[in-house]
Design a protein around this motif. Structure first.
Motif, PDB file in Angstrom:
ATOM      1  N   MET A   1       0.654  -1.697  -0.631  1.00  0.00           N
ATOM      2  CA  MET A   1      -0.303   0.037   0.106  1.00  0.00           C
ATOM      3  C   MET A   1       0.842   1.691  -0.372  1.00  0.00           C
ATOM      4  O   MET A   1       1.301   1.113   1.340  1.00  0.00           O
ATOM      5  N   THR A 134      -3.325  -2.866   5.417  1.00  0.00           N
ATOM      6  CA  THR A 134      -3.509  -3.720   4.062  1.00  0.00           C
ATOM      7  C   THR A 134      -5.172  -3.466   3.362  1.00  0.00           C
ATOM      8  O   THR A 134      -5.449  -3.757   3.594  1.00  0.00           O
ATOM      9  N   GLU A 135      -5.110  -4.393   2.401  1.00  0.00           N
ATOM     10  CA  GLU A 135      -5.641  -4.189   1.491  1.00  0.00           C
ATOM     11  C   GLU A 135      -6.989  -4.740   2.380  1.00  0.00           C
ATOM     12  O   GLU A 135      -7.926  -4.847   2.246  1.00  0.00           O
TER      13      GLU A 135
END
Length: 146
Positions: A1, A134-135
């Motif tokens: 990210m 994080t995604e």
């Protein structure tokens, strides 16, 4: 990210606060720093049970100011790279606001030892923040349409 600012308390990522006043303060600071726009606070739902439940996510919860919390914040604030200093998906814990930052600076300049830093922080009522790094952590958030 790669979104968000580097050198933040828990690293570069997406931050939330349950305190609407704190969120607005940060929105105003962002607008002032960028010198454009209007401050906006966007609301999200997050199931805090995820923080305690077994999960594939790597989660760290700091309940209050501790030496471990202080060392973690200093590690992340020093990190100006795009490589995270830790591998947590989600981190929650106290915000190192201006009052807290002053005490951390005093420690870093060797004016006070770690024990005194933690003692000084015990007099400050913490405001908590949520870091999503994080995604897959961000995917747990549900935006509230207003």
């Amino acid at each position: 990210m790669k979104r968000g600012r580097r050198g933040k308390d828990f690293g570069q990522g997406f931050y939330l606060s349950a305190d609407k006043e704190q969120a607005m303060l940060m929105a105003r600071r962002t607008v002032d720093r960028e010198e454009c726009g209007e401050p906006i606070v966007t609301a999200f739902l997050f199931d805090e049970n995820i923080l305690q439940a077994p999960s594939e996510l790597n989660i760290r919860v700091f309940e209050t100011y501790t030496q471990e919390w202080a060392e973690f914040v200093m590690l992340n604030r020093k990190n100006r790279t795009y490589i995270q200093a830790h591998d947590y998906d989600i981190v929650t814990g106290p915000i190192a606001n201006d009052k807290v930052g002053l005490q951390i600076t005093r420690y870093q300049l060797n004016y006070i030892p770690m024990a005194e830093l933690i003692r000084q922080l015990s007099f400050i009522r913490p405001t908590f923040q949520y870091y999503f790094g994080t995604e897959r952590a961000i995917a747990l958030l549900k935006r509230i349409e207003e």
